[in-house]
Design an enzyme around this catalytic site. Structure first.
Site, PDB file in Angstrom:
ATOM      1  N   HIS A  11      41.446  63.255  80.232  1.00 54.23           N
ATOM      2  CA  HIS A  11      40.285  63.159  79.344  1.00 54.23           C
ATOM      3  C   HIS A  11      39.410  61.959  79.696  1.00 54.23           C
ATOM      4  O   HIS A  11      39.901  60.827  79.702  1.00 54.23           O
ATOM      5  CB  HIS A  11      40.786  63.043  77.905  1.00 54.23           C
ATOM      6  CG  HIS A  11      39.717  63.031  76.868  1.00 54.23           C
ATOM      7  ND1 HIS A  11      39.656  62.076  75.885  1.00 54.23           N
ATOM      8  CD2 HIS A  11      38.671  63.848  76.643  1.00 54.23           C
ATOM      9  CE1 HIS A  11      38.636  62.323  75.098  1.00 54.23           C
ATOM     10  NE2 HIS A  11      38.007  63.389  75.526  1.00 54.23           N
ATOM     11  N   ARG A  12      38.143  62.222  79.975  1.00 53.30           N
ATOM     12  CA  ARG A  12      37.186  61.178  80.386  1.00 53.30           C
ATOM     13  C   ARG A  12      37.758  60.394  81.576  1.00 53.30           C
ATOM     14  O   ARG A  12      37.554  59.171  81.665  1.00 53.30           O
ATOM     15  CB  ARG A  12      36.840  60.251  79.223  1.00 53.30           C
ATOM     16  CG  ARG A  12      36.396  60.984  77.957  1.00 53.30           C
ATOM     17  CD  ARG A  12      35.988  60.054  76.826  1.00 53.30           C
ATOM     18  NE  ARG A  12      35.891  60.772  75.562  1.00 53.30           N
ATOM     19  CZ  ARG A  12      35.701  60.214  74.379  1.00 53.30           C
ATOM     20  NH1 ARG A  12      35.556  58.899  74.292  1.00 53.30           N
ATOM     21  NH2 ARG A  12      35.629  60.953  73.291  1.00 53.30           N
ATOM     22  N   GLU A  38      38.435  65.757  82.995  1.00 49.87           N
ATOM     23  CA  GLU A  38      37.281  66.084  82.156  1.00 49.87           C
ATOM     24  C   GLU A  38      36.412  64.852  82.112  1.00 49.87           C
ATOM     25  O   GLU A  38      36.914  63.721  82.059  1.00 49.87           O
ATOM     26  CB  GLU A  38      37.762  66.450  80.752  1.00 49.87           C
ATOM     27  CG  GLU A  38      36.675  66.891  79.787  1.00 49.87           C
ATOM     28  CD  GLU A  38      36.092  65.794  78.887  1.00 49.87           C
ATOM     29  OE1 GLU A  38      35.261  66.117  78.044  1.00 49.87           O
ATOM     30  OE2 GLU A  38      36.475  64.602  79.033  1.00 49.87           O
ATOM     31  N   ASP A  40      32.126  63.603  80.658  1.00 47.88           N
ATOM     32  CA  ASP A  40      30.934  63.990  79.891  1.00 47.88           C
ATOM     33  C   ASP A  40      29.676  63.648  80.681  1.00 47.88           C
ATOM     34  O   ASP A  40      29.561  62.540  81.211  1.00 47.88           O
ATOM     35  CB  ASP A  40      30.895  63.208  78.569  1.00 47.88           C
ATOM     36  CG  ASP A  40      32.187  63.362  77.781  1.00 47.88           C
ATOM     37  OD1 ASP A  40      32.477  64.477  77.338  1.00 47.88           O
ATOM     38  OD2 ASP A  40      32.915  62.348  77.636  1.00 47.88           O
ATOM     39  N   HIS A  53      29.702  59.331  77.339  1.00 44.99           N
ATOM     40  CA  HIS A  53      30.042  60.123  76.155  1.00 44.99           C
ATOM     41  C   HIS A  53      29.011  59.953  75.044  1.00 44.99           C
ATOM     42  O   HIS A  53      28.487  60.923  74.510  1.00 44.99           O
ATOM     43  CB  HIS A  53      31.427  59.730  75.639  1.00 44.99           C
ATOM     44  CG  HIS A  53      31.858  60.515  74.434  1.00 44.99           C
ATOM     45  ND1 HIS A  53      31.500  60.159  73.152  1.00 44.99           N
ATOM     46  CD2 HIS A  53      32.591  61.645  74.325  1.00 44.99           C
ATOM     47  CE1 HIS A  53      32.003  61.035  72.299  1.00 44.99           C
ATOM     48  NE2 HIS A  53      32.676  61.945  72.991  1.00 44.99           N
ATOM     49  N   GLU A 113      31.990  68.417  81.001  1.00 48.22           N
ATOM     50  CA  GLU A 113      31.444  68.664  79.667  1.00 48.22           C
ATOM     51  C   GLU A 113      29.973  68.277  79.637  1.00 48.22           C
ATOM     52  O   GLU A 113      29.618  67.127  79.902  1.00 48.22           O
ATOM     53  CB  GLU A 113      32.205  67.878  78.589  1.00 48.22           C
ATOM     54  CG  GLU A 113      31.644  68.254  77.222  1.00 48.22           C
ATOM     55  CD  GLU A 113      32.224  67.510  76.038  1.00 48.22           C
ATOM     56  OE1 GLU A 113      33.329  66.940  76.146  1.00 48.22           O
ATOM     57  OE2 GLU A 113      31.544  67.527  74.995  1.00 48.22           O
ATOM     58  N   LYS A 115      27.130  67.127  77.675  1.00 48.39           N
ATOM     59  CA  LYS A 115      27.092  66.386  76.400  1.00 48.39           C
ATOM     60  C   LYS A 115      25.652  65.924  76.175  1.00 48.39           C
ATOM     61  O   LYS A 115      25.337  64.741  76.339  1.00 48.39           O
ATOM     62  CB  LYS A 115      28.035  65.195  76.543  1.00 48.39           C
ATOM     63  CG  LYS A 115      28.310  64.426  75.290  1.00 48.39           C
ATOM     64  CD  LYS A 115      29.226  65.164  74.383  1.00 48.39           C
ATOM     65  CE  LYS A 115      30.555  64.508  74.180  1.00 48.39           C
ATOM     66  NZ  LYS A 115      31.433  65.320  73.339  1.00 48.39           N
ATOM     67  N   ASP A 235      44.202  61.605  77.225  1.00 49.79           N
ATOM     68  CA  ASP A 235      43.900  60.264  77.743  1.00 49.79           C
ATOM     69  C   ASP A 235      45.063  59.728  78.568  1.00 49.79           C
ATOM     70  O   ASP A 235      44.899  58.748  79.291  1.00 49.79           O
ATOM     71  CB  ASP A 235      43.689  59.280  76.575  1.00 49.79           C
ATOM     72  CG  ASP A 235      42.512  59.639  75.695  1.00 49.79           C
ATOM     73  OD1 ASP A 235      41.493  60.135  76.217  1.00 49.79           O
ATOM     74  OD2 ASP A 235      42.616  59.417  74.461  1.00 49.79           O
TER      75      ASP A 235
HETATM   76  O1  G3P Z   1      36.279  68.406  76.386  1.00 50.40           O
HETATM   77  C1  G3P Z   1      37.224  67.936  75.478  1.00 50.40           C
HETATM   78  C2  G3P Z   1      36.751  66.706  74.758  1.00 50.40           C
HETATM   79  O2  G3P Z   1      36.236  65.805  75.695  1.00 50.40           O
HETATM   80  C3  G3P Z   1      35.734  66.999  73.702  1.00 50.40           C
HETATM   81  O3  G3P Z   1      35.446  65.921  72.866  1.00 50.40           O
HETATM   82  O4  G3P Z   1      34.144  63.986  72.121  1.00 50.40           O
HETATM   83  O5  G3P Z   1      35.956  63.675  73.786  1.00 50.40           O
HETATM   84  O6  G3P Z   1      33.853  64.784  74.454  1.00 50.40           O
HETATM   85  P1  G3P Z   1      34.834  64.528  73.331  1.00 50.40           P
HETATM   86 MG    MG Z   2      34.320  65.253  76.508  1.00 49.05          MG
END
Ligand code: G3P
Ligand code: MG
Length: 245
Positions: A11-12, A38, A40, A53, A113, A115, A235
């Site tokens: 994540h990120r 992943e 953003d 993000h 993603e 965003k 994470d």
């Molecule tokens: O793509 C999953 C997750 O990243 C979505 O929420 O706010 O972390 O971008 P957020």
């Molecule tokens: Mg995200």
């Protein structure tokens, strides 16, 4: 055939151990052995896709103000690592292009993603898809796009229909299937918080895989996998990979 999601996505990048949405974060994910990340993507004031993000600069950089009001050249001056830890001082906000370079040079796969800053949904979806169409080699599986913003997914689809798209939601909504069909999505991405096993079964019965975010505890991941969840966005890939199967 159903789209094949990986078991684990960082994540990120790997947000527990490196600053989110930075090249250092993507490199940390590689070090931790996770094959997918992943991150953003949104547009600077002058329309350059970057990894970020929040709609504002304060939390993850030493800058101030709205991303949508700040030019790329000014964003590049900012420090995007020191807030996380002194060893990351000097880390910059990456352009989407730099992230693509890193993915390609290391064979890292991605869930990109989209965003968008408020009001820039279509513009952002189009820019992300076009950039990938220009840069991504046709012989490699393309990144999976996703977004909470349906207008961004629609615009990405219009720009480059062949890129796979996932729909991001919080709780799984009543009309999830109609939305996936309308947007031509290949996967559903939801929060693990309100998820019930019955929803996992229903999504699978309709032929879609399910990604859940953001799960950082192995025990919770075990439960979610036991329900049939396909992919966990975390994470802490180092905590989830050992039990991912
Ligand atoms: O793509 C999953 C997750 O990243 C979505 O929420 O706010 O972390 O971008 P957020
Ligand atoms: Mg995200």
């Amino acid at each position: 055939m159903a789209y094949r999601l990986p078991r684990v996505v960082g994540h990120r990048g790997a947000a527990a151990s490196a600053p989110e949405n930075t090249l250092a974060g993507l490199r940390r994910a590689l070090q931790l052995g996770v094959g997918w990340v992943e991150f953003d993507v949104k547009l600077t004031g002058d329309g350059v896709p970057i990894l970020m993000h929040d709609a504002v600069l304060e939390r993850t950089t030493d800058g101030r103000g709205a991303v949508a009001d700040t030019a790329y050249a000014a964003i590049r001056e900012l420090d995007a690592g020191a807030w996380f830890g002194p060893e990351f001082a000097g880390e910059r906000v990456p352009s989407f292009d730099e992230a693509i370079d890193l993915l390609l040079s290391h064979g890292l796969a991605a869930n990109v993603e989209i965003k968008p800053c408020p009001g820039r949904e279509r513009e952002t979806g189009t820019a992300v898809a076009r950039r990938l169409a220009e840069r991504w080699p046709s012989e490699r599986p393309p990144p999976l796009l996703s977004s909470f913003a349906e207008a961004a997914l629609e615009a990405a689809r219009e720009a480059v229909p062949a890129l796979p798209r996932g729909l991001l939601v919080g709780a799984v909504p009543e009309d999830w299937r109609a939305r996936l069909e309308r947007l031509g999505c290949v996967s559903l991405h939801c929060s693990h918080r309100h998820l019930e096993p019955a929803a996992v079964s229903a999504v699978h019965a309709a032929g879609y895989p399910l990604l859940v975010y953001t799960v950082n505890e192995a025990e919770r991941a075990r439960t979610l996998y036991s329900w049939g969840v396909d992919c966990i966005c975390t994470d802490r890939p180092e905590a989830i990979l050992p039990i991912a199967g």
